[in-house]
Design a protein around this motif. Sequence first.
Motif, PDB file in Angstrom:
ATOM      1  N   GLU A 193       1.019  -1.276   0.202  1.00 46.31           N
ATOM      2  CA  GLU A 193       0.159   0.076  -0.033  1.00 46.31           C
ATOM      3  C   GLU A 193       1.126   0.752  -0.526  1.00 46.31           C
ATOM      4  O   GLU A 193       2.023   1.223   0.313  1.00 46.31           O
ATOM      5  N   PHE A 194       0.211   2.124  -0.975  1.00 44.70           N
ATOM      6  CA  PHE A 194       0.917   3.395  -0.740  1.00 44.70           C
ATOM      7  C   PHE A 194       1.344   4.430   0.647  1.00 44.70           C
ATOM      8  O   PHE A 194       0.672   4.332   1.337  1.00 44.70           O
ATOM      9  N   LYS A 195       2.557   4.322   0.559  1.00 50.83           N
ATOM     10  CA  LYS A 195       2.825   4.765   1.918  1.00 50.83           C
ATOM     11  C   LYS A 195       3.198   6.708   2.104  1.00 50.83           C
ATOM     12  O   LYS A 195       2.426   7.635   3.207  1.00 50.83           O
ATOM     13  N   SER A 196       3.797   6.614   1.116  1.00 49.24           N
ATOM     14  CA  SER A 196       3.937   8.974   1.295  1.00 49.24           C
ATOM     15  C   SER A 196       4.009   8.819  -0.399  1.00 49.24           C
ATOM     16  O   SER A 196       4.380   7.597  -1.286  1.00 49.24           O
ATOM     17  N   VAL A 197       3.330   9.857  -0.964  1.00 46.05           N
ATOM     18  CA  VAL A 197       3.773  10.281  -2.360  1.00 46.05           C
ATOM     19  C   VAL A 197       4.179  12.024  -2.382  1.00 46.05           C
ATOM     20  O   VAL A 197       4.012  12.715  -1.360  1.00 46.05           O
ATOM     21  N   TYR A 198       4.598  12.438  -3.342  1.00 47.20           N
ATOM     22  CA  TYR A 198       4.939  13.557  -3.439  1.00 47.20           C
ATOM     23  C   TYR A 198       5.312  13.738  -5.011  1.00 47.20           C
ATOM     24  O   TYR A 198       5.733  12.854  -5.973  1.00 47.20           O
ATOM     25  N   ALA A 199       3.819  14.716  -5.728  1.00 44.32           N
ATOM     26  CA  ALA A 199       3.903  14.763  -6.959  1.00 44.32           C
ATOM     27  C   ALA A 199       4.070  16.357  -7.348  1.00 44.32           C
ATOM     28  O   ALA A 199       3.989  17.173  -6.856  1.00 44.32           O
ATOM     29  N   ASP A 215      -5.924  25.573 -12.085  1.00 42.90           N
ATOM     30  CA  ASP A 215      -5.440  24.355 -11.258  1.00 42.90           C
ATOM     31  C   ASP A 215      -5.360  23.083 -12.251  1.00 42.90           C
ATOM     32  O   ASP A 215      -4.771  22.239 -11.538  1.00 42.90           O
ATOM     33  N   PHE A 216      -5.790  22.765 -13.489  1.00 42.42           N
ATOM     34  CA  PHE A 216      -5.861  22.089 -13.923  1.00 42.42           C
ATOM     35  C   PHE A 216      -4.231  21.711 -14.666  1.00 42.42           C
ATOM     36  O   PHE A 216      -3.629  22.876 -14.853  1.00 42.42           O
ATOM     37  N   GLY A 316     -10.414   0.220  -5.717  1.00 42.06           N
ATOM     38  CA  GLY A 316     -10.751   1.288  -6.146  1.00 42.06           C
ATOM     39  C   GLY A 316     -10.780   2.477  -5.365  1.00 42.06           C
ATOM     40  O   GLY A 316     -10.168   3.409  -5.346  1.00 42.06           O
ATOM     41  N   LYS A 317     -10.523   2.251  -3.774  1.00 42.48           N
ATOM     42  CA  LYS A 317     -10.435   3.075  -2.881  1.00 42.48           C
ATOM     43  C   LYS A 317      -9.287   3.815  -2.418  1.00 42.48           C
ATOM     44  O   LYS A 317      -9.099   4.997  -2.504  1.00 42.48           O
ATOM     45  N   MET A 318      -8.448   2.221  -2.499  1.00 41.18           N
ATOM     46  CA  MET A 318      -6.927   2.163  -2.584  1.00 41.18           C
ATOM     47  C   MET A 318      -7.030   3.550  -3.464  1.00 41.18           C
ATOM     48  O   MET A 318      -5.523   4.727  -2.995  1.00 41.18           O
ATOM     49  N   ALA A 319      -7.181   2.930  -4.970  1.00 37.63           N
ATOM     50  CA  ALA A 319      -6.910   4.390  -5.994  1.00 37.63           C
ATOM     51  C   ALA A 319      -7.020   5.920  -6.043  1.00 37.63           C
ATOM     52  O   ALA A 319      -6.006   6.990  -5.931  1.00 37.63           O
ATOM     53  N   VAL A 320      -7.963   6.280  -5.364  1.00 41.68           N
ATOM     54  CA  VAL A 320      -8.710   7.038  -4.919  1.00 41.68           C
ATOM     55  C   VAL A 320      -7.800   7.642  -3.190  1.00 41.68           C
ATOM     56  O   VAL A 320      -8.360   9.467  -3.952  1.00 41.68           O
ATOM     57  N   LYS A 321      -8.025   6.781  -2.756  1.00 39.85           N
ATOM     58  CA  LYS A 321      -6.644   7.716  -2.020  1.00 39.85           C
ATOM     59  C   LYS A 321      -5.750   8.497  -2.529  1.00 39.85           C
ATOM     60  O   LYS A 321      -5.414   9.505  -1.851  1.00 39.85           O
ATOM     61  N   VAL A 322      -4.980   7.586  -3.317  1.00 46.41           N
ATOM     62  CA  VAL A 322      -3.510   8.028  -3.606  1.00 46.41           C
ATOM     63  C   VAL A 322      -3.736   8.999  -4.568  1.00 46.41           C
ATOM     64  O   VAL A 322      -3.045  10.165  -4.611  1.00 46.41           O
ATOM     65  N   VAL A 323      -5.013   9.018  -5.246  1.00 45.55           N
ATOM     66  CA  VAL A 323      -5.416  10.423  -6.260  1.00 45.55           C
ATOM     67  C   VAL A 323      -5.285  11.710  -5.067  1.00 45.55           C
ATOM     68  O   VAL A 323      -4.199  12.613  -5.376  1.00 45.55           O
ATOM     69  N   ASN A 324      -5.754  11.428  -4.217  1.00 44.06           N
ATOM     70  CA  ASN A 324      -6.522  12.977  -3.388  1.00 44.06           C
ATOM     71  C   ASN A 324      -4.808  13.220  -2.760  1.00 44.06           C
ATOM     72  O   ASN A 324      -4.889  14.649  -2.731  1.00 44.06           O
ATOM     73  N   ALA A 325      -3.785  12.191  -2.579  1.00 43.71           N
ATOM     74  CA  ALA A 325      -2.751  12.137  -1.430  1.00 43.71           C
ATOM     75  C   ALA A 325      -2.292  13.542  -2.457  1.00 43.71           C
ATOM     76  O   ALA A 325      -1.398  14.572  -2.160  1.00 43.71           O
ATOM     77  N   GLY A 326      -2.316  12.874  -3.822  1.00 42.46           N
ATOM     78  CA  GLY A 326      -0.992  13.082  -5.481  1.00 42.46           C
ATOM     79  C   GLY A 326      -1.060  14.454  -5.519  1.00 42.46           C
ATOM     80  O   GLY A 326      -0.689  15.506  -5.388  1.00 42.46           O
ATOM     81  N   ASN A 327      -3.081  14.744  -5.450  1.00 42.44           N
ATOM     82  CA  ASN A 327      -3.608  16.204  -5.520  1.00 42.44           C
ATOM     83  C   ASN A 327      -2.878  17.155  -4.214  1.00 42.44           C
ATOM     84  O   ASN A 327      -3.148  18.434  -4.842  1.00 42.44           O
ATOM     85  N   SER A 329      -0.477  16.620  -2.437  1.00 40.70           N
ATOM     86  CA  SER A 329       0.563  17.194  -3.012  1.00 40.70           C
ATOM     87  C   SER A 329       1.183  18.555  -3.732  1.00 40.70           C
ATOM     88  O   SER A 329       1.617  19.001  -3.889  1.00 40.70           O
ATOM     89  N   ILE A 330       0.021  18.402  -5.137  1.00 38.72           N
ATOM     90  CA  ILE A 330       0.505  19.053  -6.068  1.00 38.72           C
ATOM     91  C   ILE A 330       0.335  20.860  -6.102  1.00 38.72           C
ATOM     92  O   ILE A 330       0.899  21.250  -5.486  1.00 38.72           O
ATOM     93  N   LYS A 331      -0.919  20.686  -4.729  1.00 41.19           N
ATOM     94  CA  LYS A 331      -1.134  22.039  -4.326  1.00 41.19           C
ATOM     95  C   LYS A 331       0.125  22.682  -3.295  1.00 41.19           C
ATOM     96  O   LYS A 331       0.361  23.718  -3.301  1.00 41.19           O
TER      97      LYS A 331
END
Length: 339
Positions: A193-199, A215-216, A316-327, A329-331
């Motif tokens: 499972e993803f532990k950390s992300v930086y985007a 924001d796009f 599906g939920k785990m992918a959504v979790k990473v998407v939101n963490a990545g977004n 990090s971008i912000k």
Amino acid sequence: MDSKIGVCVIGAGRAGLLHANNYRRNVPNAKLVAVVDPNEENAKHAVKELEIDKYYLNYQDALHDDEIDAVVIVTPTNYHKEIAVAAANAGKHIFCEKPMAINEDECDYMIEAAQKNNVKLQIGFMRRFDQSFNLAKEAIENGEIGDIVLVKSLTRGPSVPQEWMYDVERSNGPLAEVNSHDIDTLRWLTGGEFKSVYAIANNYRCQDISEKYPDFYDNVVLVSEFDNGKQGVIDGSVSVKYGYDARVEILGTEGVIFVGETYDKQISVCNVETGSKRPLTKTWRSLFKEAYLEEDIDFVNCIIEDSEPSVNGHDGKMAVKVVNAGNKSIKTGDKVILD
């Protein structure tokens, strides 16, 4: 229940018609009953192409159709939770295209509704059904490259995004629309499972909409660490123009695996004027054609056999979790630690 599973596809766009054609012609034990699209012109075009008679302009009407046992949700992401919960409450099995939903809470509602009503919930990560990806997974499990160190996955699409996709609040951006597949691929191949992300991300090719949708981003790179110590990198792009590109590199302690290539056909044309050239893959619809069919077959088999889908709501939920963490990090420009 009829001897064949009655299926309704909700959303008559490109991906919707791909699924609909599978259920109409190629999935054993399935029968395409209807399509749903709020645009009547799209709906009429779909039933003509599919050679069926029934369409609905809203999904609520379809859910009252006793011929329909299961729905395939292929709509903008912000409608997924609403439709899936309603379908579950109506006793319909659910196949939901990625990304599953906008946030984890919506995913939880969908999972709970499916469990409460004893219906199947499968998420559309078709790369798990692709022959090359499965051969890579098998090679990993056989220890052919030792222990996994790093998985790098990229998806680059040639298409200009649809209007709703530019609104990151509505679509969750390319990390969701394009790279959900890569996120699931990394989870699946690393077994962690993803532990950390930086985007990091920016808009390079879609400058004409930058004022309306500041924001796009059309290009993103995400670096990750997993709870089992493995590493990951995701590279995502839209509007790249040169073709559809989906590749994976898996580095181990004793070797490496490469999955995918940019070429569409095993042919090269050479002459003195142009040199050597090979046709590039233009669309995901051809590259993953067989994988889409296999996941549609798997969905119907799960219903008939009362078995767990190969790709479930948790995936599906785990992918959504990473998407939101990545977004996030971008912000913020910060590394984000996942719970």
